[in-house]
Design a protein around this motif. Structure first.
Motif, PDB file in Angstrom:
ATOM      1  N   PRO A  24     -85.739 -21.959   7.719  1.00 19.32           N
ATOM      2  CA  PRO A  24     -85.023 -23.250   7.815  1.00 19.32           C
ATOM      3  C   PRO A  24     -84.240 -23.417   9.101  1.00 19.32           C
ATOM      4  N   ARG A  25     -83.524 -22.368   9.541  1.00 14.23           N
ATOM      5  CA  ARG A  25     -82.749 -22.494  10.774  1.00 14.23           C
ATOM      6  C   ARG A  25     -83.659 -22.532  11.990  1.00 14.23           C
ATOM      7  N   LEU A  26     -84.754 -21.773  11.967  1.00  7.08           N
ATOM      8  CA  LEU A  26     -85.701 -21.821  13.085  1.00  7.08           C
ATOM      9  C   LEU A  26     -86.326 -23.203  13.200  1.00  7.08           C
ATOM     10  N   ALA A  27     -86.672 -23.804  12.060  1.00  5.76           N
ATOM     11  CA  ALA A  27     -87.227 -25.162  12.090  1.00  5.76           C
ATOM     12  C   ALA A  27     -86.200 -26.157  12.608  1.00  5.76           C
ATOM     13  N   ALA A  28     -84.932 -25.999  12.227  1.00  4.40           N
ATOM     14  CA  ALA A  28     -83.888 -26.891  12.718  1.00  4.40           C
ATOM     15  C   ALA A  28     -83.691 -26.729  14.224  1.00  4.40           C
ATOM     16  N   PHE A  29     -83.807 -25.503  14.727  1.00  5.90           N
ATOM     17  CA  PHE A  29     -83.657 -25.282  16.169  1.00  5.90           C
ATOM     18  C   PHE A  29     -84.818 -25.887  16.947  1.00  5.90           C
ATOM     19  N   LEU A  30     -86.054 -25.678  16.486  1.00  2.67           N
ATOM     20  CA  LEU A  30     -87.206 -26.232  17.194  1.00  2.67           C
ATOM     21  C   LEU A  30     -87.217 -27.758  17.145  1.00  2.67           C
ATOM     22  N   ASP A  31     -86.616 -28.331  16.110  1.00  2.00           N
ATOM     23  CA  ASP A  31     -86.585 -29.783  15.980  1.00  2.00           C
ATOM     24  C   ASP A  31     -85.350 -30.403  16.636  1.00  2.00           C
ATOM     25  N   SER A  32     -84.424 -29.588  17.107  1.00  2.00           N
ATOM     26  CA  SER A  32     -83.180 -30.113  17.660  1.00  2.00           C
ATOM     27  C   SER A  32     -83.375 -30.759  19.026  1.00  2.00           C
ATOM     28  N   ASP A  33     -84.407 -30.357  19.758  1.00  2.00           N
ATOM     29  CA  ASP A  33     -84.653 -30.926  21.081  1.00  2.00           C
ATOM     30  C   ASP A  33     -86.153 -30.911  21.328  1.00  2.00           C
ATOM     31  N   GLU A  34     -86.644 -31.938  22.018  1.00  2.00           N
ATOM     32  CA  GLU A  34     -88.081 -32.023  22.269  1.00  2.00           C
ATOM     33  C   GLU A  34     -88.574 -30.919  23.197  1.00  2.00           C
ATOM     34  N   SER A  35     -87.696 -30.325  23.995  1.00  2.00           N
ATOM     35  CA  SER A  35     -88.104 -29.224  24.867  1.00  2.00           C
ATOM     36  C   SER A  35     -88.397 -27.952  24.087  1.00  2.00           C
ATOM     37  N   PHE A  36     -87.869 -27.835  22.862  1.00  2.00           N
ATOM     38  CA  PHE A  36     -88.043 -26.626  22.070  1.00  2.00           C
ATOM     39  C   PHE A  36     -89.228 -26.712  21.102  1.00  2.00           C
ATOM     40  N   MET A  37     -89.987 -27.792  21.112  1.00  2.00           N
ATOM     41  CA  MET A  37     -91.136 -27.947  20.199  1.00  2.00           C
ATOM     42  C   MET A  37     -92.318 -27.180  20.744  1.00  2.00           C
ATOM     43  N   ILE A  38     -92.253 -25.853  20.647  1.00  2.00           N
ATOM     44  CA  ILE A  38     -93.259 -24.947  21.198  1.00  2.00           C
ATOM     45  C   ILE A  38     -93.923 -24.214  20.040  1.00  2.00           C
ATOM     46  N   TYR A  39     -95.244 -24.206  20.049  1.00  2.00           N
ATOM     47  CA  TYR A  39     -96.014 -23.554  18.987  1.00  2.00           C
ATOM     48  C   TYR A  39     -97.246 -22.898  19.601  1.00  2.00           C
ATOM     49  N   ARG A  40     -97.874 -22.045  18.805  1.00  2.00           N
ATOM     50  CA  ARG A  40     -99.079 -21.367  19.265  1.00  2.00           C
ATOM     51  C   ARG A  40    -100.291 -22.279  19.168  1.00  2.00           C
ATOM     52  N   ARG A  41    -101.210 -22.092  20.103  1.00  2.00           N
ATOM     53  CA  ARG A  41    -102.453 -22.858  20.113  1.00  2.00           C
ATOM     54  C   ARG A  41    -103.556 -22.151  19.349  1.00  2.00           C
ATOM     55  N   PHE A  42    -103.466 -20.838  19.216  1.00  2.00           N
ATOM     56  CA  PHE A  42    -104.487 -20.008  18.566  1.00  2.00           C
ATOM     57  C   PHE A  42    -105.848 -20.257  19.208  1.00  2.00           C
ATOM     58  N   GLY A  43    -105.884 -20.082  20.523  1.00  2.00           N
ATOM     59  CA  GLY A  43    -107.130 -20.293  21.251  1.00  2.00           C
ATOM     60  C   GLY A  43    -108.214 -19.306  20.872  1.00  2.00           C
TER      61      GLY A  43
END
Length: 363
Positions: free
Chosen positions: A99-118
């Motif tokens: 929950p806190r990690l999701a809140a941090f990633l959603d707190s700013d658009e610069s933090f919306m980083i995820y894996r691509r699983f290429g």
């Protein structure tokens, strides 16, 4: 006066005399027995004279001021018209963990980083591709066998059910596999088109996860795949300049800077209501994206003005010595330096393409 006397006076036409005499009475001396209609007629002459003395625009302004004063100062607001404040999720209002990690990633658009699983995408595409290859080989083999039996079979669909059924089943299977392969291929294409996160944004998320440790070590290892990361943030026009401004603001962070470049939402994210059993370190600082964009626009505007004014001012003072060879060389050097500086500003501070930079420099 008796009723008989009043009637006799009315018959003799003397009723107008009483009305004229009553009109001369002052408002204080008007008897209470006079009807409301007669009272209104008594004041009509004075009101008419007052309207003639006062201009119409003054009366209109006075009426509007009186209406606005009553409407704004004395009228209580309707509770149904009160707009509630926007809901902002505080970072430390969520429990520790996902929950806190999701809140941090959603707190700013610069933090919306995820894996691509290429790697997984490639494996799935290769697997679907090989399945389609096998089905393609079966279809070609069936076409050759049917052509040997009867040349009309591969050329028409108007066949008996016992002859057309094997081909129909194989084509349905091919269609299902191909649609799955096409959907996966389209999803992989969209993943590749996404932007990679900047070095600053990636280091921010990685450092936060390293020091805050919201997840178990094995589950948090996804952040170490730097080359496999994508960001959901759309490419901004002044990404490098914005990130540089944010870095400088964090370096020189103080209450004054927080007050100038922050707002109620940013302060709520950092120091909002905390959940039970959580602690806020206060190291997470958020600034208003709108204020940073305004500052970046001001910096770019000032640089463009400087690059336009200084060369023109210098060339203006070189007009007197324009016939000498040295002045020609200085003018050419000023033009070259100004053009290079303008192109550098476009390439560093904006996301302009190469042909756009060339066109702007030529103009």
């Amino acid at each position: 006066m008796h009723e008989d006397d009043q009637v006799s006076r009315m018959e003799r036409g003397e009723a107008g005399t009483s009305c004229s005499s009553a009109s001369t009475m002052t408002p204080e001396k008007i008897p209470s027995s006079v009807s409301p209609s007669k009272r209104l007629s008594l004041h009509s002459s004075d009101t008419r004279h007052e309207k003639l003395r006062t201009p119409r625009w003054i009366r209109t302004a006075r009426t509007r001021l009186r209406t606005s004063w009553v409407g704004t100062g004395r009228q209580a607001p309707d509770p149904r018209q009160i707009i509630p404040k926007p809901i902002v999720r505080a970072l430390y209002a969520s429990p520790q963990g996902y929950p806190r990690l999701a809140a941090f990633l959603d707190s700013d658009e610069s933090f919306m980083i995820y894996r691509r699983f290429g790697f997984i995408q490639s494996r799935l595409l290769l697997d679907k591709q090989d399945q389609l290859r096998e089905l393609e080989r079966k279809l070609e083999k069936m076409d050759r066998v049917e052509a040997k039996i009867d040349e009309r079979w591969p050329r028409t669909r108007d066949l008996p059910d016992e002859q057309f059924e094997p081909r129909s089943q194989l084509l349905s299977q091919i269609e299902e596999k191909f649609c799955s392969y096409a959907n996966l291929l389209e999803a992989a294409q969209k993943m590749v088109a996404m932007h990679h996160p900047s070095k600053v944004d990636y280091n921010s998320v990685r450092s936060w996860m390293h020091f805050r440790k919201p997840l178990m070590e094995r589950e948090a290892s996804w952040i170490n795949h730097e080359e496999d990361m994508v960001t959901l943030r759309a490419g901004r026009e002044h990404a490098w300049l914005d990130s540089s401004i944010e870095r400088l603001l964090r370096w020189f962070h103080c209450p004054l800077i927080e007050r100038l470049f922050g707002d109620e939402r940013s302060r709520t994210k950092s120091f909002g209501i905390k959940a039970s059993g959580t602690e806020s370190s206060g190291n997470e600082v958020y600034y208003s994206r709108q204020h940073i964009t305004r500052l970046a626009n001001c910096i770019i505007t000032m640089m463009i003005l400087i690059l336009l004014i200084i060369p023109i001012y210098t060339l203006y003072h070189l007009i007197n010595d324009i016939h000498t060879g040295k002045s020609y060389a200085i003018c050419m050097g000023i033009l070259v330096v100004a053009t290079l500086a303008f192109s550098a500003v476009l390439s560093l501070f904006t996301k302009a393409k190469r042909h756009e930079i060339l066109a702007a420099a030529a103009a």
